[in-house]
Each structure stands twice: as structure tokens, then as C-alpha cells.
Design a protein around this motif. Structure first.
Motif, PDB file in Angstrom:
ATOM      1  N   UNK A 407      56.284 -31.547  -7.958  1.00  0.00           N
ATOM      2  CA  UNK A 407      55.273 -30.532  -7.704  1.00  0.00           C
ATOM      3  C   UNK A 407      54.033 -31.096  -7.027  1.00  0.00           C
ATOM      4  N   UNK A 408      53.831 -32.386  -7.110  1.00  0.00           N
ATOM      5  CA  UNK A 408      52.662 -32.996  -6.467  1.00  0.00           C
ATOM      6  C   UNK A 408      52.827 -33.078  -4.957  1.00  0.00           C
ATOM      7  N   UNK A 409      54.040 -33.301  -4.488  1.00  0.00           N
ATOM      8  CA  UNK A 409      54.259 -33.518  -3.053  1.00  0.00           C
ATOM      9  C   UNK A 409      55.047 -32.416  -2.374  1.00  0.00           C
ATOM     10  N   UNK A 410      55.780 -31.595  -3.141  1.00  0.00           N
ATOM     11  CA  UNK A 410      56.686 -30.630  -2.531  1.00  0.00           C
ATOM     12  C   UNK A 410      56.289 -29.169  -2.741  1.00  0.00           C
ATOM     13  N   UNK A 411      55.458 -28.893  -3.728  1.00  0.00           N
ATOM     14  CA  UNK A 411      55.070 -27.507  -4.008  1.00  0.00           C
ATOM     15  C   UNK A 411      53.869 -27.104  -3.154  1.00  0.00           C
ATOM     16  N   UNK A 412      53.779 -25.828  -2.858  1.00  0.00           N
ATOM     17  CA  UNK A 412      52.575 -25.260  -2.257  1.00  0.00           C
ATOM     18  C   UNK A 412      51.989 -24.274  -3.253  1.00  0.00           C
ATOM     19  N   UNK A 413      50.762 -24.530  -3.672  1.00  0.00           N
ATOM     20  CA  UNK A 413      50.111 -23.699  -4.680  1.00  0.00           C
ATOM     21  C   UNK A 413      48.717 -23.287  -4.193  1.00  0.00           C
ATOM     22  N   UNK A 414      48.270 -22.141  -4.694  1.00  0.00           N
ATOM     23  CA  UNK A 414      46.915 -21.695  -4.374  1.00  0.00           C
ATOM     24  C   UNK A 414      45.919 -22.584  -5.113  1.00  0.00           C
ATOM     25  N   UNK A 415      44.931 -23.137  -4.403  1.00  0.00           N
ATOM     26  CA  UNK A 415      43.980 -24.041  -5.067  1.00  0.00           C
ATOM     27  C   UNK A 415      42.853 -23.332  -5.790  1.00  0.00           C
ATOM     28  N   UNK A 416      42.674 -22.033  -5.538  1.00  0.00           N
ATOM     29  CA  UNK A 416      41.574 -21.330  -6.179  1.00  0.00           C
ATOM     30  C   UNK A 416      40.235 -21.965  -5.836  1.00  0.00           C
ATOM     31  N   UNK A 417      39.351 -22.029  -6.824  1.00  0.00           N
ATOM     32  CA  UNK A 417      37.989 -22.511  -6.577  1.00  0.00           C
ATOM     33  C   UNK A 417      37.916 -23.988  -6.240  1.00  0.00           C
ATOM     34  N   UNK A 418      39.004 -24.744  -6.483  1.00  0.00           N
ATOM     35  CA  UNK A 418      38.975 -26.167  -6.116  1.00  0.00           C
ATOM     36  C   UNK A 418      38.939 -26.345  -4.596  1.00  0.00           C
ATOM     37  N   UNK A 419      39.147 -25.249  -3.848  1.00  0.00           N
ATOM     38  CA  UNK A 419      39.057 -25.301  -2.381  1.00  0.00           C
ATOM     39  C   UNK A 419      37.620 -25.097  -1.897  1.00  0.00           C
ATOM     40  N   UNK A 420      36.738 -24.574  -2.756  1.00  0.00           N
ATOM     41  CA  UNK A 420      35.388 -24.201  -2.328  1.00  0.00           C
ATOM     42  C   UNK A 420      34.566 -25.349  -1.741  1.00  0.00           C
ATOM     43  N   UNK A 421      34.685 -26.586  -2.249  1.00  0.00           N
ATOM     44  CA  UNK A 421      33.863 -27.661  -1.647  1.00  0.00           C
ATOM     45  C   UNK A 421      34.029 -27.791  -0.137  1.00  0.00           C
ATOM     46  N   UNK A 422      35.183 -27.463   0.398  1.00  0.00           N
ATOM     47  CA  UNK A 422      35.381 -27.577   1.843  1.00  0.00           C
ATOM     48  C   UNK A 422      34.613 -26.478   2.583  1.00  0.00           C
ATOM     49  N   UNK A 423      34.479 -25.323   1.960  1.00  0.00           N
ATOM     50  CA  UNK A 423      33.655 -24.248   2.546  1.00  0.00           C
ATOM     51  C   UNK A 423      32.199 -24.694   2.588  1.00  0.00           C
ATOM     52  N   UNK A 511      38.450 -18.299   1.610  1.00  0.00           N
ATOM     53  CA  UNK A 511      37.247 -19.044   1.252  1.00  0.00           C
ATOM     54  C   UNK A 511      37.168 -19.331  -0.243  1.00  0.00           C
ATOM     55  N   UNK A 512      37.923 -18.581  -1.036  1.00  0.00           N
ATOM     56  CA  UNK A 512      37.950 -18.860  -2.477  1.00  0.00           C
ATOM     57  C   UNK A 512      39.337 -19.342  -2.910  1.00  0.00           C
ATOM     58  N   UNK A 513      40.117 -19.910  -1.936  1.00  0.00           N
ATOM     59  CA  UNK A 513      41.312 -20.657  -2.290  1.00  0.00           C
ATOM     60  C   UNK A 513      42.590 -19.877  -2.419  1.00  0.00           C
ATOM     61  N   UNK A 514      42.807 -18.872  -1.554  1.00  0.00           N
ATOM     62  CA  UNK A 514      44.047 -18.097  -1.647  1.00  0.00           C
ATOM     63  C   UNK A 514      45.168 -18.684  -0.791  1.00  0.00           C
ATOM     64  N   UNK A 515      44.869 -19.615   0.113  1.00  0.00           N
ATOM     65  CA  UNK A 515      45.900 -20.215   0.975  1.00  0.00           C
ATOM     66  C   UNK A 515      46.597 -21.355   0.240  1.00  0.00           C
ATOM     67  N   UNK A 516      47.945 -21.357   0.240  1.00  0.00           N
ATOM     68  CA  UNK A 516      48.693 -22.400  -0.458  1.00  0.00           C
ATOM     69  C   UNK A 516      48.511 -23.766   0.189  1.00  0.00           C
ATOM     70  N   UNK A 517      48.404 -24.808  -0.639  1.00  0.00           N
ATOM     71  CA  UNK A 517      48.268 -26.183  -0.162  1.00  0.00           C
ATOM     72  C   UNK A 517      49.199 -27.074  -0.971  1.00  0.00           C
ATOM     73  N   UNK A 518      49.543 -28.234  -0.390  1.00  0.00           N
ATOM     74  CA  UNK A 518      50.275 -29.247  -1.147  1.00  0.00           C
ATOM     75  C   UNK A 518      49.275 -29.958  -2.064  1.00  0.00           C
ATOM     76  N   UNK A 519      49.529 -30.025  -3.358  1.00  0.00           N
ATOM     77  CA  UNK A 519      48.555 -30.634  -4.268  1.00  0.00           C
ATOM     78  C   UNK A 519      48.104 -32.033  -3.867  1.00  0.00           C
ATOM     79  N   UNK A 520      49.030 -32.876  -3.431  1.00  0.00           N
ATOM     80  CA  UNK A 520      48.626 -34.244  -3.079  1.00  0.00           C
ATOM     81  C   UNK A 520      47.696 -34.236  -1.870  1.00  0.00           C
ATOM     82  N   UNK A 521      47.856 -33.254  -0.972  1.00  0.00           N
ATOM     83  CA  UNK A 521      46.942 -33.144   0.173  1.00  0.00           C
ATOM     84  C   UNK A 521      45.539 -32.759  -0.291  1.00  0.00           C
ATOM     85  N   UNK A 522      45.467 -31.757  -1.166  1.00  0.00           N
ATOM     86  CA  UNK A 522      44.166 -31.316  -1.659  1.00  0.00           C
ATOM     87  C   UNK A 522      43.454 -32.445  -2.391  1.00  0.00           C
TER      88      UNK A 522
END
Length: 752
Positions: A407-423, A511-522
Motif C-alpha cells: 500500500x505504500x508504493x502501489x496504492x493511490x489514496x486521497x491525502x485529505x488535509x495532508x496535501x494542504x502544505x503544498x497549496x 486543494x483539500x486533498x481529493x486527488x489520489x496520490x501514491x503514499x510514498x510519493x506524498x
């Protein structure tokens, strides 16, 4: 000529001659003088036939396909490649044959001499063939029945183990035995005894897929052959005779009896004392726990995927030494900490949990049943060095046996608010500062499906707030406004520079993390905040050596700038408040978290439906991310948040990391961070008064100047509203016009 040939093929001719010869032989046997001559001629005939047969067998064995000693000298066995942690411990192996070569001089004498004692006690005396043992083996097999002890020396066993296709062990023939003897004698002339014994110890099959004493020692005892004691050595020495039948895991009682027989042989050879023999035979068999072939299995499998393209078949046969950065202590804490936390959630310690549990699902599996989907709660932990990207720990799921999906390298999950720092980082590059204001009030956005009305997690509105406060308290509405102000193009550019590979769509919820990302990338993207603005790729392998220790591959991707040092430092300064007094304060818990002596920054994350909960945080020299959720995304439980459920796992891992270490110094402030007074969206020049002091990146300063104070628009206030007519000048009393005079008695009270 035809007539002559027919004379020798006439019917009954050969029968007649045979009967005549037999009559003469019987007559000679009755005469004592002639009997001796008959016996002598018979012996000579048999000797001649035997010698001829042996000569023929010797010269024609294998019919030109037999291996020779020169092939042994150049023989390169297939060796397992080892994956090593940062301390040199073995995490896993890649192999076609599980074999690790070892120098005989590095082994305790008791290890290799135990094999000599039971398998070939006259090994140092014969030259490849032990005639006394062969005769005894023939005698014992005749008396006891075929299947008794064999007469093969160590050299002969080595011959068939080196070349199993040319000399198959299951072939019971004179040809194979002669070929073994021939190659054994060649090896004895070509190599010294030390080299032959070393080859034997590295090639003999010892059951459970282990070839050689090193692989067998790790398989059965979880240690190197260099560390074996005399009881463990005796257990291994008993295996060559029947590796499967004496496998200590499958047949422990049988293996123990065989070990005790080896101990007797070792005592007879003077290798152990009578007291050691007696004590050893009373000691029960002791093995390491099974399943020790893999530690950090999700990580090891990721390494295999990365190196398979790089090395191909050599990865499985070349005996490579794959050095990684895995810290075994952190790895163990990450695995145990995640499992403990998931069990607490499943037991209802955080509220009502109604989903299937790992324990109930596992208990319901039939022996050997394959699992295609895991319905229970899952999680992941990734720990890495934010400066080099070297992975220090990785957990990709709860049970690798049930699910190899990482799940760290192969899953795509919504990051939610953990994506906000990039905004917020993109906004800083756009000229914003931490104390500049943004509205957190109600917001409605028209889209193709109607009107989207987002809300904050707690359902409240914050009014006018600073960027620093909005990030610390994870305010959704302020973040969406900030993202729309900055623009999706600038956000995409920043996200790509930090290493997030996922596509970022253009709708406002991203902007509040609805786009799926690979956890290891985030997680690795956060390193750009903590290392001064450099992009870091996750590094699973530090270097690869061949079996002789020569470096074959040492990946060192060149550093790439992701953002200015000033932007990275200001973001870290803002994210420190999240840990110290925001949504991530459990990271400072007195019982399980980090002390305030360790500088830390990070961001929690929770999706709107609480299907994904996160915490990604870092110190000056360590970065870690935690995710919890179901493989099939749905609500974990009501009220689930990253701050309450993911942060504790992160805190325990980090607490372990700094348990016996001096706290690192805080991030130094780079020279491109400047303090300026600002007002609105403008940095004030020295000539201006007022404003608010704040931090900016020198290269991303907004416009500098003094705000132009425009005159307030004149608002006319009629000073004499009771008088008729219009004023002729704003602010002056009315001046009546002639037509404004009132004529008494006229219609409407006015002059006609």
C-alpha cells in the motif's frame, strides 16, 4: 567364401563343439595335475575380463560427457543474493538455489570436522576413494539389504553435487559410480583437502531448499555458520545422508536421533569430550522460529522489483550483497506500533468500530486457503532520511502472507488535509506570507453538477484568519480560497517539482486533498520542506556488491531543486505549529510522543468521509508518514481523524528513533528568508508607516511601495432638507428659485 561361411553356421555345429569342450574340461578336472592348470587359467581369464571391463568402464564412463577437475576449478555455483539492513543483518534472499558461499577458514573447526566425522572419517588419508569403506558398504548392503550405508567419500559426494545432471544421484549404475570415482580422484590430484572440503560445505544440499552450511545455518538456527555450536553443527552434519527425511523442522525426533549418532562419531574422532557427548544427547533439538527468511517483506519485495530490471537473472544466481538503509529497530517498531494501533481501533478504544477485524478474518481461514482481498483495516508506515531519501523502515500492510500488495508504493489514496502544505507553499511562491489574511467564511462554488458548498471539518466558520492559523487548524474553506487565488497551474508545477507523480485535476476540491496520490510519493515530497527545498526520490538500495565485495551499482540521483530554501523554511516554521499546538499535538504526548527538545513539523490528514487518515511529519534528520484505511475505501468509523489515530503511530516510531540519541539542532534559517512589513498584498517600503512584520522568501516578494491613500468619495449631506429646490453647491444651504416660491391658494401650494 559364401560356402566357407556356411560351414561355420551349420545347424548344431556350435552345440557339438561346446559339448566336446565341456567333456575335455571335466576330464582334466578329475586329474589332480591338470586341475591346478584349469584353476590357474580360469583365474587369469577372470582377471583379464575384470581388468578389461574396468578399463572399458573407466575410459567409456559418461561417453565423453563426464565433468573433469578443470571444470570444477572454473565452476561458478548459483548463489543467493542477500538483502542486508543498515547493520549488516539479513532481511531476505533472492535465489534459484538458496546458497551463500563461505570461506572454510572463517568456520569453527567443530563445524567442518563434524561432517568429516560422520561422512568420511578417513578423508585426510585417502585420495578420493576409501576402498575399505566401499568393501564394508557392499558387505553391509548384502547383509542388511540394499539401502544400507553407502561408500561414497566426501570427494565423491562433491562430484555428484557439483554436476547433478551428468551424475544424477537417483541413477544406480556402474557408469555413474565409476564417473564419480574418476572425478573424485582427479579433484584430489588437482586440489588440496582444504579446498575440497570447502567446496563440499558450500554445495551439499541440507534440506528445506538450503544449499551449503551457511544457508542451512540461517534456515534452521537463524544465524551464520560462523556462530554455530557443536550441537547445531552435529544437526547439520547429519543431514547429507537424507536431507528430507532428517529435516529438523519436519521430522524433529528423527533429526534428533540422527544428531545424537553424529555426536557419537564426533566423540570417537576426539572432537568432543564424553561429558559433552552425554550432555548433548540429553539436550532437546533447538531451532530458530520459522519464517526467518524474510524481514520487512514489503520492503524486500520492493527491492526485488527495482533490481530485477537492473540485474536480471544475476539477481537470483550471482550472490549479490544488496545494502539498504533499513534500521532494524525502527522497522520492528513501525511494524509493532502500526499493528497495536490497528488492534486498538478494532477493539473500540476510539469509539464504535463495526468493520471486520484482522483476528476474526484470520481465524476463519482454512489451512492453505488463498486470500484475494483483505476486508479488515489496513495501514502503512514509511520512514526515510529527508536528506538522502534512504528508506529506514517500510510497512506496506498488516500481513504479507495474506496480501503482498504494498500500500505504500502501489496504492493511490486521497491525502485529505495532508496535501494542504503544498497549496500553502505555492501561495508563498505567489507572494503570500504566513500572517497575510484569508477568509474562512462560507463558500459556494458553481461547477458542472451544480453548486458545491464545502465545509470545515467541525462545521464552523472562522471569518478572517491568517495563513499560519488556517494551516495550523486545517481550515478547509480558507485553503480552497487560497488555492483558487494561487491557481491550479502553479500548484501543479510545485507538486511535480517535489516528486508527486499523480495527475492533479482542475476541480477545486483538490486543494483539500481529493486527488489520489501514491503514499510514498506524498511522504517523500515532504522532504523538500525539511531539507532546504531539494527534491528527494525514495531510495530503497544504498549499493549493490558482488560476492567478492566489489561495488556493482551505487545509485546516487543528482539533487534537484524543488523550491527555494526560504519557502521550505517558512513552511517548516508553519508546520511546527501543527505539531506543537495544532491538530498534531498528540505527537508531543508525554507518555508516547516526542519531547519538545526534538524539533518536529508535520500535517494531519483526514478525508471528508473519514476513509483515509494520515499523518506525515519530520524532524531535521528523519521523515515518516502513516496511513490507515480499508483497501476498499469506506468510512473507518465516526469521528476518525489523522490527529487521533495516525499521529500516535508516528509518535512511537519517532520516540524510538530518538530514545538514545541527542536531539538534533533545529532547522537553520536560510539567508533568503527576510522580514518585511506588509499591508494587504503589498510589502511596505521604509518610507511607509504601519503594516505588519512577517516572513517572506526574498525571491518571491510581492510589490514593494506605499499604499496610495485615495480621498474618500464625497458623500453629499443636504444641510437644509426642509427647504424646497436643490442646493447649488454641495454642503451649502439651498437657494430658492423663483418657481420655488409658494403662492397661497394655488393648486399644489405653488405659484401657477
Amino acid at each position: 567364401m559364401a560356402t566357407e561361411w556356411k560351414k561355420y553356421t551349420a545347424p548344431g555345429l556350435w552345440k557339438q563343439r561346446t559339448m566336446s569342450a565341456w567333456a575335455r574340461l571335466r576330464g582334466a578336472w578329475r586329474n589332480p595335475a591338470e586341475r591346478k592348470l584349469v584353476i590357474g587359467l580360469g583365474v587369469l581369464g577372470l582377471a583379464a575380463c575384470g581388468t578389461g571391463g574396468i578399463t572399458a568402464a573407466w575410459t567409456r564412463a559418461c561417453a565423453g560427457t563426464c565433468p573433469n577437475a578443470e571444470q570444477v576449478a572454473s565452476f561458478a555455483p548459483r548463489q543467493a543474493s542477500l538483502v542486508l539492513d543498515a547493520r549488516g543483518g539479513v532481511l531476505g534472499q533472492f535465489y534459484r538455489e538458496r546458497r551463500t558461499l563461505v570461506d572454510i577458514d572463517s568456520l569453527p573447526r567443530i563445524v567442518y570436522m563434524s561432517f568429516v566425522a560422520i561422512e568420511d572419517r578417513r578423508f585426510f588419508e585417502h585420495e578420493g576413494v576409501d576402498l575399505r569403506r566401499m568393501v564394508a558398504a557392499v558387505r553391509d548392503n548384502v547383509i542388511r539389504g540394499w539401502g544400507g550405508p553407502g561408500g561414497s567419500t566426501i570427494s565423491m559426494q562433491l562430484a555428484r553435487n557439483l554436476f547433478p545432471q551428468q551424475l544424477p544421484a537417483d541413477e544406480k549404475s556402474v557408469r555413474r559410480k565409476v564417473a564419480e570415482i574418476k572425478l573424485a580422484m582427479q579433484m584430489e590430484r588437482r586440489f588440496d583437502k582444504r579446498r575440497i572440503l570447502e567446496l563440499y560445505l558450500n554445495h551439499i544440499y541440507l534440506g528445506a531448499g538450503a544449499y551449503g552450511v551457511e544457508a542451512a545455518a540461517r534456515t534452521y538456527f537463524g544465524k551464520s555458520a560462523r556462530e554455530l555450536n557443536y550441537l547445531e553443527a552435529a544437526t547439520l552434519a547429519g543431514l547429507p545422508q537424507a536431507p528430507t527425511a532428517y529435516n529438523p523442522r519436519q521430522h524433529p525426533e528423527r533429526s534428533e536421533r540422527r544428531r545424537n549418532r553424529v555426536l557419537e562419531a564426533m566423540h570417537d574422532a576426539g572432537l568432543i569430550t564424553a561429558a559433552q557427548l552425554e550432555e548433548g544427547q540429553r539436550t532437546p533439538l533447538a531451532l530458530s522460529p520459522p519464517g526467518g527468511a524474510f524481514k520487512a517483506p514489503y520492503f524486500v519485495e520492493t527491492v526485488r522489483r527495482e533490481l530485477e530490471d537492473q540485474f536480471g537473472e544475476l539477481l537470483y544466481t550471482g550472490g549479490l550483497r544488496i545494502h539498504t538503509g533499513i534500521d532494524p529497530v525502527l522497522q520492528a517498531q513501525a511494524e509493532q506500533g502500526l499493528e497495536n494501533q490497528l488492534e486498538r481501533i478494532e477493539k473500540g478504544e476510539y469509539g464504535g468500530f463495526s468493520g471486520p477485524t484482522y483476528a476474526s478474518f484470520t481465524a476463519g481461514l482454512r489451512p492453505g486457503q488463498s486470500v484475494t482481498h483483505t476486508p479488515y483495516l489496513q495501514g502503512l508506515v514509511v520512514v526515510m532520511d529527508p536528506r538522502s531519501g534512504l528508506i529506514r523502515a517500510m510497512v506496506g500492510g498488516r500481513d504479507f502472507r495474506q496480501s503482498q500488495f504494498n500500500r505504500a508504493t502501489q496504492a493511490q489514496r486521497q491525502p485529505g488535509s495532508s496535501f494542504k502544505p503544498f497549496v500553502y507553499a505555492a501561495a508563498l511562491e505567489n507572494g503570500r506570507s504566513p500572517l497575510s489574511g484569508i477568509s474562512d467564511g462560507p463558500l459556494s462554488i458553481a461547477d458542472g453538477n451544480g453548486v458545491w458548498t464545502p465545509k470545515n471539518y467541525d462545521g464552523t466558520y472562522g471569518g478572517w484568519t491568517s495563513l499560519r492559523s488556517a494551516l495550523r487548524n486545517s481550515r478547509n474553506l480558507a485553503t480552497i480560497r487560497l488555492g483558487r487565488e494561487t491557481g491550479i497551474a502553479k500548484l501543479r508545477d510545485l507538486v511535480a517539482r517535489t516528486g508527486i507523480r499523480s495527475r492533479i485535476p482542475g476541480y477545486p476540491s483538490v486543494y483539500i486533498g481529493s486527488a489520489g496520490v501514491y503514499p510514498v510519493d506524498l511522504i517523500s515530497a515532504y522532504s523538500s520542506f525539511g531539507n532546504g527545498g531539494w527534491r528527494v526520490e525514495p531510495r530503497y538500495v544504498q549499493r549493490v556488491d558482488d560476492h567478492r565485495g566489489r561495488v556493482l551499482w551505487e545509485p546516487a540521483p543528482p539533487p534537484r531543486r524543488a523550491m527555494d530554501p526560504g519557502i521550505a523554511w517558512i513552511m517548516t516554521d508553519m508546520l511546527r505549529e501543527v505539531v506543537d499546538r495544532g491538530t498534531g499535538t498528540l505527537a508531543r504526548d508525554d507518555a508516547t510522543g516526542l519531547s519538545y527538545d526534538v524539533p518536529a513539523a508535520g500535517k494531519t490528514g483526514t478525508t471528508n468521509d473519514a476513509a483515509d487518515i494520515w499523518f506525515v511529519g519530520y524532524t531535521p534528520d528523519l521523515l515518516a508518514g502513516v496511513w490507515v484505511g480499508f483497501d476498499n475505501p469506506h468510512t473507518i468509523m465516526s469521528g476518525a481523524t489523522g490527529g487521533t489515530m495516525a499521529v500516535p503511530v508516528w509518535a512511537r516510531v519517532m520516540r524510538t528513533a530518538y530514545a538514545n540519541r541527542k536531539p538534533p539542532a533545529a532547522w537553520p534559517r536560510p539567508s533568503d528568508v527576510v522580514e518585511r512589513r506588509f499591508s494587504g498584498r503589498m510589502v511596505l517600503s521604509s518610507e511607509c508607516g504601519g503594516g505588519t512584520e512577517d516572513l517572506f522568501s526574498a525571491r518571491h516578494l510581492p510589490e514593494v511601495g506605499c499604499p496610495v491613500r485615495e480621498a474618500a468619495p464625497m458623500i453629499f449631506v443636504d444641510p437644509t432638507p426642509e427647504l424646497p429646490g436643490r442646493p447649488v453647491f454641495p454642503g451649502q444651504p439651498r437657494v430658492p428659485r423663483p418657481e420655488d416660491y409658494v403662492t397661497p391658494g394655488a393648486e399644489g401650494g405653488r405659484k401657477p
